[in-house]
Design a protein around this motif. Structure first.
Motif, PDB file in Angstrom:
ATOM      1  N   ARG A   1       0.715  -1.256  -0.316  1.00 17.60           N
ATOM      2  CA  ARG A   1       0.125   0.058  -0.002  1.00 17.60           C
ATOM      3  C   ARG A   1       1.108   0.898  -0.029  1.00 17.60           C
ATOM      4  N   ASN A   2       1.948   1.323   0.898  1.00 19.79           N
ATOM      5  CA  ASN A   2       2.738   2.520   1.111  1.00 19.79           C
ATOM      6  C   ASN A   2       3.194   2.620  -1.087  1.00 19.79           C
ATOM      7  N   ARG A   3       3.829   1.753  -1.362  1.00 14.41           N
ATOM      8  CA  ARG A   3       3.431   2.004  -3.223  1.00 14.41           C
ATOM      9  C   ARG A   3       3.053   2.518  -3.351  1.00 14.41           C
ATOM     10  N   GLY A   4       2.027   2.784  -3.451  1.00  9.42           N
ATOM     11  CA  GLY A   4       0.224   3.186  -3.958  1.00  9.42           C
ATOM     12  C   GLY A   4      -0.686   2.004  -4.823  1.00  9.42           C
ATOM     13  N   THR A   5      -0.071   0.785  -4.667  1.00  9.61           N
ATOM     14  CA  THR A   5      -0.728  -0.177  -5.463  1.00  9.61           C
ATOM     15  C   THR A   5      -2.451  -0.640  -5.053  1.00  9.61           C
ATOM     16  N   GLY A   6      -2.913  -0.560  -5.374  1.00  9.85           N
ATOM     17  CA  GLY A   6      -4.623  -0.475  -4.713  1.00  9.85           C
ATOM     18  C   GLY A   6      -5.067  -1.976  -5.226  1.00  9.85           C
ATOM     19  N   LEU A   7      -4.280  -3.014  -5.408  1.00  8.55           N
ATOM     20  CA  LEU A   7      -4.123  -4.485  -5.975  1.00  8.55           C
ATOM     21  C   LEU A   7      -5.140  -4.734  -4.330  1.00  8.55           C
ATOM     22  N   PRO A   8      -5.939  -5.986  -4.848  1.00  6.83           N
ATOM     23  CA  PRO A   8      -6.817  -6.180  -4.391  1.00  6.83           C
ATOM     24  C   PRO A   8      -5.864  -7.590  -3.555  1.00  6.83           C
ATOM     25  N   VAL A   9      -6.916  -6.930  -1.932  1.00  4.06           N
ATOM     26  CA  VAL A   9      -5.899  -8.417  -1.099  1.00  4.06           C
ATOM     27  C   VAL A   9      -6.813  -9.392  -0.249  1.00  4.06           C
ATOM     28  N   LEU A  10      -7.297 -10.288  -0.500  1.00  6.99           N
ATOM     29  CA  LEU A  10      -7.526 -11.670   0.698  1.00  6.99           C
ATOM     30  C   LEU A  10      -6.324 -11.803   1.649  1.00  6.99           C
ATOM     31  N   VAL A  11      -6.686 -11.677   2.968  1.00  9.09           N
ATOM     32  CA  VAL A  11      -6.256 -12.411   3.909  1.00  9.09           C
ATOM     33  C   VAL A  11      -6.848 -13.137   4.102  1.00  9.09           C
ATOM     34  N   ILE A  12      -5.815 -14.461   4.378  1.00 10.58           N
ATOM     35  CA  ILE A  12      -6.179 -15.896   5.320  1.00 10.58           C
ATOM     36  C   ILE A  12      -5.335 -15.649   6.870  1.00 10.58           C
ATOM     37  N   THR A  13      -5.851 -16.416   7.447  1.00  7.20           N
ATOM     38  CA  THR A  13      -5.129 -15.785   8.534  1.00  7.20           C
ATOM     39  C   THR A  13      -6.097 -16.922  10.383  1.00  7.20           C
ATOM     40  N   ALA A  14      -5.233 -17.205  10.988  1.00 14.20           N
ATOM     41  CA  ALA A  14      -5.803 -18.248  12.144  1.00 14.20           C
ATOM     42  C   ALA A  14      -5.537 -17.134  13.289  1.00 14.20           C
ATOM     43  N   ARG A  15      -5.578 -15.796  13.051  1.00 16.75           N
ATOM     44  CA  ARG A  15      -5.767 -15.269  13.646  1.00 16.75           C
ATOM     45  C   ARG A  15      -7.176 -14.100  13.907  1.00 16.75           C
ATOM     46  N   ASP A  16      -7.969 -14.898  14.397  1.00 17.80           N
ATOM     47  CA  ASP A  16      -9.081 -14.364  15.161  1.00 17.80           C
ATOM     48  C   ASP A  16     -10.216 -13.442  15.388  1.00 17.80           C
ATOM     49  N   GLY A  17      -8.615 -12.853  16.254  1.00 16.73           N
ATOM     50  CA  GLY A  17      -9.286 -11.645  17.031  1.00 16.73           C
ATOM     51  C   GLY A  17      -9.791 -10.796  16.224  1.00 16.73           C
ATOM     52  N   LEU A  18     -10.421  -9.590  17.090  1.00 20.02           N
ATOM     53  CA  LEU A  18     -11.244  -8.377  16.797  1.00 20.02           C
ATOM     54  C   LEU A  18      -9.562  -7.387  16.471  1.00 20.02           C
ATOM     55  N   PRO A  19      -9.214  -7.069  17.217  1.00 17.77           N
ATOM     56  CA  PRO A  19      -7.838  -6.133  17.229  1.00 17.77           C
ATOM     57  C   PRO A  19      -7.600  -6.201  15.669  1.00 17.77           C
ATOM     58  N   ASP A  20      -6.513  -7.797  15.973  1.00 19.88           N
ATOM     59  CA  ASP A  20      -6.372  -8.174  14.453  1.00 19.88           C
ATOM     60  C   ASP A  20      -6.833  -7.800  13.121  1.00 19.88           C
ATOM     61  N   ARG A  21      -7.743  -8.140  12.714  1.00 11.76           N
ATOM     62  CA  ARG A  21      -9.369  -7.794  12.184  1.00 11.76           C
ATOM     63  C   ARG A  21      -8.926  -6.555  11.472  1.00 11.76           C
ATOM     64  N   VAL A  22      -9.365  -5.334  12.760  1.00 15.44           N
ATOM     65  CA  VAL A  22      -9.484  -4.298  12.554  1.00 15.44           C
ATOM     66  C   VAL A  22      -7.712  -3.511  12.017  1.00 15.44           C
ATOM     67  N   ARG A  23      -6.792  -4.223  13.230  1.00 14.69           N
ATOM     68  CA  ARG A  23      -5.341  -3.561  12.003  1.00 14.69           C
ATOM     69  C   ARG A  23      -5.321  -3.662  10.731  1.00 14.69           C
ATOM     70  N   VAL A  24      -5.665  -5.233   9.832  1.00 19.97           N
ATOM     71  CA  VAL A  24      -5.367  -5.655   8.606  1.00 19.97           C
ATOM     72  C   VAL A  24      -5.624  -5.089   7.827  1.00 19.97           C
ATOM     73  N   LEU A  25      -7.327  -4.539   7.895  1.00 18.19           N
ATOM     74  CA  LEU A  25      -8.717  -3.974   7.492  1.00 18.19           C
ATOM     75  C   LEU A  25      -8.010  -2.748   7.122  1.00 18.19           C
ATOM     76  N   ASP A  26      -7.006  -1.844   8.176  1.00 22.51           N
ATOM     77  CA  ASP A  26      -6.771  -0.763   8.337  1.00 22.51           C
ATOM     78  C   ASP A  26      -5.542  -0.447   7.680  1.00 22.51           C
ATOM     79  N   LEU A  27      -4.597  -1.778   7.253  1.00 20.11           N
ATOM     80  CA  LEU A  27      -3.704  -1.132   6.689  1.00 20.11           C
ATOM     81  C   LEU A  27      -3.579  -0.874   4.715  1.00 20.11           C
ATOM     82  N   GLY A  28      -5.001  -1.598   4.657  1.00 15.70           N
ATOM     83  CA  GLY A  28      -5.308  -1.848   3.237  1.00 15.70           C
ATOM     84  C   GLY A  28      -6.078  -3.438   3.010  1.00 15.70           C
TER      85      GLY A  28
END
Length: 229
Positions: free
Chosen positions: A67-94
């Protein structure tokens, strides 16, 4: 569509690759964040499927650099981290979407289709050239209202040409669009795929024209024909 899969669990990666390939996508697979970051710098993709818990470089850092390179490539995150703070942080990252492991492949495939549908052709999920119409996320094509029966490779070839219908597509660009890193497409194989696509487009009012020394151009024909040259 060409997809980068960044996942270090090989069993999970193999299932995802098989699912995406079955859907007609070309898939490049990397097992750590450093390789993912390098691939994203060196190649063009339509979607990134990103595990957060990657070695070398964490998935969150890969996403932030992207995202810092200004790329709008769609990103689907898959992870075992299921806590709300993790979800919010990753969505805020883009990240565009978030899927917690373990997940059903049917849900994964639906989310991939939704992201690609949003991103396809600058937000337009369908392309039309004359009487030819393509549903990019659904990997379907029609001439008027008649479905065009295409193999996954033939649709990938048609898609690559249709997305560049206003300009010439080189042989190298076609190979890049059609093949994973660990697959090989010979010159003869590409010629065969082009020949078969031309045959199936015969009578559609759209053809594939050879531009000598440069590549191929998908165009409407003045008269019905195969468009071969």
């Amino acid at each position: 569509m060409r997809i980068l899969l960044a996942e270090d669990d090989l069993s999970i990666a193999e299932g995802i690759r098989a699912s995406l390939r079955h859907g007609g996508h070309a898939v490049d697979h990397v097992v750590n964040g450093g390789l993912a970051d390098a691939a994203l710098r060196d190649h063009d993709y339509d979607l990134l499927v990103l595990d957060l818990g990657l070695p070398v470089l964490d998935g969150s850092e890969v996403l932030q650099r992207l995202r810092n390179r200004g790329t709008g490539l769609p990103v689907l995150v898959i992870t075992a981290r299921d806590g709300l703070p993790d979800r919010v942080r990753v969505l805020d990252l883009g990240a565009d979407d978030y899927l917690v492991k373990p997940f059903e492949l049917a849900e994964f495939e639906a989310r991939v289709r939704a992201l690609l549908r949003r991103a396809s052709s600058q937000g337009k999920p369908e392309l039309q050239l004359g009487r030819l119409r393509l549903d990019l996320p659904g990997h379907r094509a029609w001439v008027d209202q008649t479905p065009l029966e295409l193999t996954a490779r033939e649709f990938g070839l048609l898609e690559a040409l249709a997305l560049r219908a206003d300009r010439v597509t080189s042989r190298a660009q076609l190979v890049e669009a059609l093949c994973d890193w660990d697959q090989d497409l010979t010159d003869n194989g590409l010629d065969i795929a082009i020949h078969r696509l031309r045959r199936k487009l015969d009578g559609s009012g759209t053809g594939v024209r050879t531009i000598r020394g440069l590549g191929y151009l998908l165009e409407e024909l003045a008269e019905e024909g195969s468009g071969s040259a």
